[in-house]
Scaffold this active site. Structure first.
Site, PDB file in Angstrom:
ATOM      1  N   HIS A 162      22.841  11.079  39.740  1.00 55.09           N
ATOM      2  CA  HIS A 162      21.544  11.213  39.088  1.00 55.09           C
ATOM      3  C   HIS A 162      20.816  12.495  39.492  1.00 55.09           C
ATOM      4  CE1 HIS A 162      20.846   7.207  37.002  1.00 55.09           C
ATOM      5  NE2 HIS A 162      22.117   7.294  37.285  1.00 55.09           N
TER       6      HIS A 162
ATOM      7  N   SER B 194      25.243  13.466  34.279  1.00 55.56           N
ATOM      8  CA  SER B 194      26.637  13.219  33.931  1.00 55.56           C
ATOM      9  C   SER B 194      27.273  14.419  33.258  1.00 55.56           C
ATOM     10  CB  SER B 194      26.733  12.028  32.979  1.00 55.56           C
ATOM     11  OG  SER B 194      26.308  10.858  33.618  1.00 55.56           O
TER      12      SER B 194
ATOM     13  N   LYS C 265      26.003   0.373  25.070  1.00 56.12           N
ATOM     14  CA  LYS C 265      27.398   0.800  24.950  1.00 56.12           C
ATOM     15  C   LYS C 265      28.214   0.352  26.171  1.00 56.12           C
ATOM     16  CE  LYS C 265      30.186   4.739  23.556  1.00 56.12           C
ATOM     17  NZ  LYS C 265      30.234   6.156  23.170  1.00 56.12           N
ATOM     18  N   ASP C 266      27.624   0.488  27.369  1.00 56.96           N
ATOM     19  CA  ASP C 266      28.309   0.020  28.581  1.00 56.96           C
ATOM     20  C   ASP C 266      28.509  -1.493  28.556  1.00 56.96           C
ATOM     21  OD1 ASP C 266      28.707   2.457  29.726  1.00 56.96           O
ATOM     22  OD2 ASP C 266      27.012   2.360  31.099  1.00 56.96           O
TER      23      ASP C 266
ATOM     24  N   GLU D  82      51.651  -3.677  46.464  1.00 55.36           N
ATOM     25  CA  GLU D  82      51.003  -3.985  45.199  1.00 55.36           C
ATOM     26  C   GLU D  82      51.134  -2.806  44.241  1.00 55.36           C
ATOM     27  OE1 GLU D  82      50.487  -7.248  44.910  1.00 55.36           O
ATOM     28  OE2 GLU D  82      48.322  -7.213  44.686  1.00 55.36           O
TER      29      GLU D  82
END
Lengths: 443, 260
Positions: free
Chosen positions: A216, A220, A244-245, A288
């Protein structure tokens, strides 16, 4: 409130609180009106998805810890008790088990997005480095978590991986003893792994906070890799990206749920449903899936590194493998300075784009090779290709991609960059009036 | 976006194309139809439920044949209600076993009849005793065997029906038996099932094949007793998430309408 900021929320309770502790102002600033590039694609959902997965893991993990017993004689059966007798224990355990895989899937996509669109470049170097720290913490947490059910693969995976540290010169053996809390993987190992497995997720949460805080500050990156030049290039985070997220996260959760309910053991190893037995080594020890590429890199260094003609060994094969494995992550820390190109997005970097495709193929190849036995081979017609060569080739591509970046930046002719984000998005540079005006009306 | 997607696809295709070429030393087992879908298969039958009759027959096979050597320590007699037995039947089954309990107030161990809350009685008092009675290696506990072996139920069937004379040139060491499904082909266990070895109460003909499938169903349930609850809840959760995703997609379209 002589010195505090004045708040003007309609709700008097919110106002009272905010004047004393401005959390509502902060939420409004960072998640309400926060200017966000308008051209995100769905790859930008994976930060939020990873955050949701972290919360899922912490919540399900705390419930599991209430029923789990970290003792070598009881651990395996306590997990089975969760599966059989605890109310919805099977659900919580399968969520946690598959949640680890889906956390890693989200984070791998998130990291690859950062690589592809150059999100690691100035001014976001620190943001990127903090992200790599989170990734390392995740790997440590996942590794120790996998040991807790105390199945055969838990025990032997722990034995193999902790033994790697013994390759380090001078301190190696002491580190291994410290990790084990004794002279083999045993009850003290299980106890300290449980303690750390409970602790580290909260450390991750704290570092994620730093990651978001740093994000922040710089804002972005975006698919074009061009910084927003004004309000016409951005949208308020809410409601545009909250919705949207949310959509992307729910789609991701639906895929996650499909595995939890219909293929809960898809990512697991049958051997881990056998209680750990130090006297019986499984025929094929595999970590894994999310560790497989690094495991393959480790196994690719099958040769000692020595000074030619003198027979003087500089680095034993085992240590070489360990260095290569840790190096494959460590190289991410210096990536912002390896890449000399000023252009961020691979869209405008023809050579880099081919390189990152090769890197991606190498990554999947390594993942595949890591899952096979050490002496496996491909048979193409009459030709036999030992997979260790395939792994070595892919390792070369993996490191080659990063180490060639300084030169790629010098010789590459980037495609012309758009003048601004709004231009290619809106076509012809029409001004995006109203894009950021009165954002709260949308809420 | 599209370019990145095709990039990832290309990567996946490259790996997928390479995969089948590898020399596989792992055994493949013939796939059977399972009404529950197969515990380890995944996405095979999302509505699957266990065949109750097969479960009861499988339990009978375990009780009369397997339990002579194999324990199932993670199960209790009370769990048998999932097979369709009522309380009286379960109490009767449990009462058929003598359990060692104690110490009592005098400090003595004593023997009592089994109750539904008891775990399945193991054939041997401890692992050492089991090993000593079976040529040095204890027979594995069967509670999780379906999830603990590659191939799951299909492996159990293949193993139960895989006993045959060793092919020419293959030397079976003494104390071993040839089995085409067992890794390495030499197994200490003698062929446990025989045609008509058990008599099913429901009149089903007890061929080796039938017994193998029934006991595999029973062991699948034992390994994953919550499979049916999982399938039922899964349906609700999936419907909820898909509807929610649809609503959120509509909301996203509406919010973004002025930006496209």
């Amino acid at each position: 409130m002589a010195h505090g900021p004045s708040s003007s929320f309609k709700n008097p309770v919110v106002n009272w609180l905010d004047q004393r502790l401005p959390i509502f102002t902060m939420i409004q600033k960072e998640y309400g009106v926060f200017p966000t590039p308008r051209n995100f694609n769905y790859f930008w959902n994976f930060g939020a998805i990873a955050m949701i997965m972290l919360v899922t893991m912490i919540v399900s993990g705390i419930v599991l810890a209430m029923h789990y017993t970290p003792n070598t004689n009881l651990a395996f059966n306590s997990v089975e008790r969760i599966m059989r007798d605890v109310n919805f224990g099977w659900l919580i355990r399968y969520i946690h088990m598959n949640g680890a895989s889906f956390f890693f899937i989200a984070v791998y996509i998130h990291i690859f997005r950062g690589l592809y669109y150059g999100s690691y470049k100035k001014p976001r170097e620190l943001l990127w480095i903090i992200g790599v720290v989170i990734f390392l913490l995740m790997m440590a947490t996942a590794f120790m978590g996998y040991v807790l059910p105390w199945g055969q693969m838990s025990f032997w995976g722990a034995t193999v991986i902790t033994n790697l540290f013994s390759a380090l010169p001078l301190v190696g053996q002491d580190i291994v003893t410290l990790l084990w809390g004794g002279f083999s993987v045993d009850n003290p190992t299980l106890n300290r792994f449980f303690a750390l497995h409970y602790l580290l997720p909260f450390v991750i949460a704290a570092v994620v906070f730093l990651h978001v805080a740093a994000l922040h500050i710089t804002g972005s990156n975006n698919p074009l890799g061009v910084e927003p030049k004004g309000p016409q290039d951005t949208l308020p985070f809410h409601p545009y990206y909250t919705v949207k997220d949310s959509f992307g996260t729910v789609v991701y959760l639906a895929i996650f749920a499909a595995f939890v309910f219909y293929a809960p053991n898809f990512f697991g190893e049958p051997d881990n449903y056998i209680q750990a037995n130090p006297m019986v080594t499984p025929p094929h020890i595999v970590p894994e899936w999310y560790f497989l590429p690094y495991y393959a890199i480790l196994r690719s260094i099958t040769f000692d590194i020595s000074i030619p003609f003198t027979g003087l060994k500089l680095i034993e094969a085992k240590l070489g493998g360990v260095i290569a494995m840790f190096g494959s992550i460590a190289i991410l820390f210096i990536l912002p300075w390896l890449d000399t190109s000023p252009v961020r997005s691979a869209r405008f970097r023809p050579i880099f784009k081919k390189g990152i495709l090769a890197f991606l193929v190498a990554f999947f190849l390594l993942m595949y090779v890591g899952a096979q036995t050490a002496d496996a081979a491909w048979h193409l017609g009459g030709l036999e290709i030992p997979l260790v060569y395939v792994g070595q080739f892919a390792t070369l591509v993996y490191f080659g991609f990063f180490l060639s970046l300084p030169f790629v930046g010098l010789i590459e002719k980037p495609l012309p960059l758009p003048a601004s984000i709004a231009k290619p998005v809106l076509g012809g540079g029409a001004s995006a009036a109203g894009a950021t005006a009165k954002p709260m009306e949308k809420a | 976006m599209r370019r990145l997607r095709s990039l990832i696809l290309a990567g996946l295709v490259a790996v997928a194309a390479a995969a089948p070429a590898v020399a596989s030393e792992e055994m493949e087992y013939p796939k059977n139809e399972w009404s529950h879908g197969g515990v380890t298969r995944g996405f095979s039958n999302i509505f699957g439920t266990f065949d109750r009759k097969a479960l009861q027959r499988g339990f009978q096979v375990y009780k009369e044949v397997c339990s002579a050597c194999h324990s199932m320590n993670l199960l209790s007699y009370r769990n048998l209600s999932a097979l369709g037995y009522n309380e009286a039947e379960i109490t009767a089954i449990a009462a058929g076993y003598d359990m060692t309990d104690g110490p009592n107030d005098e400090g003595e161990m004593f023997t009592r009849k089994g109750v539904p809350a008891d775990h399945f009685k193991a054939p041997f008092p401890n692992e050492k005793a089991a090993a000593a009675a079976n040529g040095g290696k204890a027979p594995p506990d069967l509670s999780l065997i379906v999830k603990a072996r590659k191939g799951g139920e299909d492996y159990i069937v293949a193993l139960m029906t895989g006993f045959e004379p060793a092919p020419a040139g293959f030397t079976v060491p003494s104390g071993g038996n040839y089995n085409k499904a067992f890794p390495g082909h030499v197994i200490a266990m003698p062929p446990p099932l025989s045609d008509g070895g058990v008599t099913f109460a429901d009149g089903t003909k007890a061929t080796v094949e039938q017994q193998a499938k029934d006991v595999a169903t029973f062991l699948a349930w034992a390994a994953e007793p919550n499979l049916e609850a999982r399938h039922q809840m899964g349906l609700k959760v999936m419907i909820f998430l898909i509807v929610l995703a649809g609503i959120l997609y509509a909301a996203k379209r509406a919010v973004w309408a002025d930006q496209h």
